[in-house]
Design an enzyme around this catalytic site. Structure first.
Site, PDB file in Angstrom:
ATOM      1  N   GLN A   1       0.661  -1.219   0.000  1.00  0.00           N
ATOM      2  CA  GLN A   1      -0.096   0.094   0.113  1.00  0.00           C
ATOM      3  C   GLN A   1       0.863   1.362   0.099  1.00  0.00           C
ATOM      4  OE1 GLN A   1      -2.505   1.517   3.437  1.00  0.00           O
ATOM      5  NE2 GLN A   1      -4.182   0.814   1.961  1.00  0.00           N
TER       6      GLN A   1
ATOM      7  N   CYS B   1      -6.721   7.333   5.408  1.00  0.00           N
ATOM      8  CA  CYS B   1      -6.202   7.601   6.787  1.00  0.00           C
ATOM      9  C   CYS B   1      -6.588   8.889   7.375  1.00  0.00           C
ATOM     10  CB  CYS B   1      -4.466   7.499   6.464  1.00  0.00           C
ATOM     11  SG  CYS B   1      -3.782   7.694   8.204  1.00  0.00           S
TER      12      CYS B   1
ATOM     13  N   LYS C   1      -8.381   2.346  -1.704  1.00  0.00           N
ATOM     14  CA  LYS C   1      -9.311   2.192  -0.382  1.00  0.00           C
ATOM     15  C   LYS C   1      -9.855   3.815  -0.048  1.00  0.00           C
ATOM     16  CE  LYS C   1      -9.462   0.465   4.184  1.00  0.00           C
ATOM     17  NZ  LYS C   1      -8.439   0.470   5.432  1.00  0.00           N
TER      18      LYS C   1
HETATM   19  C1  LIG Z   1      -4.097   1.517  14.251  1.00  0.00           C
HETATM   20  C2  LIG Z   1      -4.712   1.617  12.778  1.00  0.00           C
HETATM   21  C3  LIG Z   1      -3.907   1.639  11.835  1.00  0.00           C
HETATM   22  C4  LIG Z   1      -4.334   1.444  10.537  1.00  0.00           C
HETATM   23  N1  LIG Z   1      -3.566   1.561   9.356  1.00  0.00           N
HETATM   24  C5  LIG Z   1      -4.127   1.452   8.328  1.00  0.00           C
HETATM   25  C6  LIG Z   1      -3.076   1.597   6.967  1.00  0.00           C
HETATM   26  O1  LIG Z   1      -1.927   1.489   7.300  1.00  0.00           O
HETATM   27  N2  LIG Z   1      -3.899   1.354   5.822  1.00  0.00           N
HETATM   28  C7  LIG Z   1      -5.042   1.164   5.776  1.00  0.00           C
HETATM   29  O2  LIG Z   1      -5.684   1.023   4.546  1.00  0.00           O
HETATM   30  N3  LIG Z   1      -5.878   1.047   6.638  1.00  0.00           N
HETATM   31  C8  LIG Z   1      -5.538   1.068   8.025  1.00  0.00           C
HETATM   32  N4  LIG Z   1      -6.410   1.572   9.099  1.00  0.00           N
HETATM   33  C9  LIG Z   1      -7.742   1.192   8.937  1.00  0.00           C
HETATM   34  C10 LIG Z   1      -8.264  -0.090   8.675  1.00  0.00           C
HETATM   35  O3  LIG Z   1      -7.617  -0.921   7.682  1.00  0.00           O
HETATM   36  C11 LIG Z   1      -9.749  -0.277   8.671  1.00  0.00           C
HETATM   37  O4  LIG Z   1     -10.080   0.284   7.274  1.00  0.00           O
HETATM   38  C12 LIG Z   1     -10.649   0.497   9.838  1.00  0.00           C
HETATM   39  O5  LIG Z   1     -10.125   0.314  11.071  1.00  0.00           O
HETATM   40  C13 LIG Z   1     -11.995   0.430   9.682  1.00  0.00           C
HETATM   41  O6  LIG Z   1     -12.185  -1.072   9.647  1.00  0.00           O
HETATM   42  P1  LIG Z   1     -12.504  -1.669  11.289  1.00  0.00           P
HETATM   43  O7  LIG Z   1     -13.788  -1.114  11.983  1.00  0.00           O
HETATM   44  O8  LIG Z   1     -12.866  -3.322  10.579  1.00  0.00           O
HETATM   45  O9  LIG Z   1     -11.211  -1.723  12.045  1.00  0.00           O
HETATM   46  C14 LIG Z   1      -5.787   1.356  10.264  1.00  0.00           C
HETATM   47  C15 LIG Z   1      -6.710   1.460  11.485  1.00  0.00           C
HETATM   48  C16 LIG Z   1      -6.168   1.428  12.807  1.00  0.00           C
HETATM   49  C17 LIG Z   1      -7.011   1.362  13.682  1.00  0.00           C
END
Ligand SMILES: Cc1cc2nc3c(=O)[nH]c(=O)nc-3n(C[C@H](O)[C@H](O)[C@H](O)COP(=O)(O)O)c2cc1C
Length: 323
Positions: free
Chosen positions: A64, A94, A135
């Protein structure tokens, strides 16, 4: 997930059948072509890349990129391709203030033309050699541009779009608006993947029903319950439900995680990473919550591992009776 899901975590989480693919933490692109070591740090799997970049269990890994400058994204896409990347994803989700202040991640969702330009630059840079995906969230402050941004990603050449069903300003607060993901899916011809707040098998069913998406992406849910993806896969294949994840299997995952991390990191760092994962588990599991409370002040890795494996957790210091 940045600072949370690294190559060791990907390795562990994909040992059981469940995940179809995984994504690296984002590689932050500013205005220069990054050296190979940066890509290798985020994606050590590149070092042993066979034909297709994958975890040791053979689950594909997508690299990514996060950035806003089309020319810099293109240069880094070419670099990634040369190093062995077999698919590239662009992060427009992000929400971090620092990243957004520097015009990265979700800040591009304020102008769909910029989403399109970023995707097109990467797509043009790698041609047909490897797929480019994107994304997004539903918007920055509100959802008015959700569809326009999704369409911009498609027009730029994205072959798949993951939609996190919240705006940037909604952060990680529930609920994720799965029905909004469905509106986007209906208008796009590329596959749309639903993401956000999938913590259980029931959430998976609901997210699929409301979004109409065939596939979902798991984020924090996979950390809270490392058996969530296997549970979903088992249900898909058999129509049956795996039993709830026991504390013992969570503890085993954490101990295995510590052993993997210890091969590359000092004990002190591994102790913090272990607590971080336990913290993700505690919101969804009472035993993990009890262990977290009693172990959160421990600074020695061995003591923490003993506390995870103990039949009964030690009482938190404050709760201990005076001698
Ligand atoms: C600590 C943290 C770091 C994350 N880092 C990334 C990342 O590097 N790339 C990305 O596409 N999404 C990142 N996300 C987002 C998650 O991939 C996801 O889209 C988001 O948490 C929503 O999904 P969930 O509710 O299932 O956690 C991050 C989320 C968190 C909480």
């Amino acid at each position: 997930m940045e600072g949370v899901i690294d190559a060791h975590t990907r390795d562990l989480l994909t040992r059981q059948p469940g995940f179809d693919w995984t994504v690296t933490e984002f590689v932050r692109v500013v205005d220069t072509r990054l050296p190979p070591r940066v890509f290798l740090k985020h994606c050590p799997e590149l070092a042993s890349a066979p034909q297709r970049l994958c975890t040791p269990s053979g689950v594909p890994v997508t690299l990514q990129l996060l950035g806003s400058h089309p020319a810099a994204l293109a240069a880094n896409a070419r670099q990634a391709l040369a190093l062995g990347a077999t698919s590239l994803d662009l992060n427009f989700g992000c929400p971090a203030k620092l990243v957004n202040r520097h015009d990265g991640g979700a800040s591009l969702l304020r102008d769909p033309r910029r989403v399109r330009a970023a995707v097109a630059a990467v797509h043009d840079a790698v041609g047909d050699a490897i797929p480019v995906t994107a994304k997004i969230r539903l918007g920055f402050a509100d959802r008015r541009l959700a569809l326009a941004c999704a369409m911009a990603a498609e027009q730029g050449g994205a072959q798949q779009l993951v939609v996190h069903g919240r705006t940037r300003n909604e952060g990680y607060r529930p609920p994720a608006h799965w029905e909004w993901i469905g509106r986007i899916r209906q208008r796009l011809s590329i596959p749309v993947v639903a993401n956000g707040d999938i913590w259980t098998l029931e959430d998976y069913w609901k997210a699929r029903t409301l979004s109409g998406c065939r596939d979902v992406m798991l984020g924090r849910g996979a950390l809270a319950d490392p058996w969530l993806a296997p549970r979903i896969r088992h249900w898909q294949l058999s129509g049956e439900r795996l039993p709830d994840t026991t504390w013992e299997s969570r503890a085993t995952t954490l101990v295995d995680f510590a052993a993997l991390q210890r091969s590359t990191l000092p004990a002190k760092v591994v102790t913090s990473l272990l607590k971080q994962w336990l913290n993700h588990m505690r919101a969804r599991d009472p035993e993990a919550a009890r262990r977290f409370e009693s172990l959160k002040r421990i600074t020695q890795l061995d003591e923490l591992l003993d506390g995870l494996m103990a039949e009964q957790p030690a009482m938190p210091r404050a709760a201990r009776l005076p001698a």
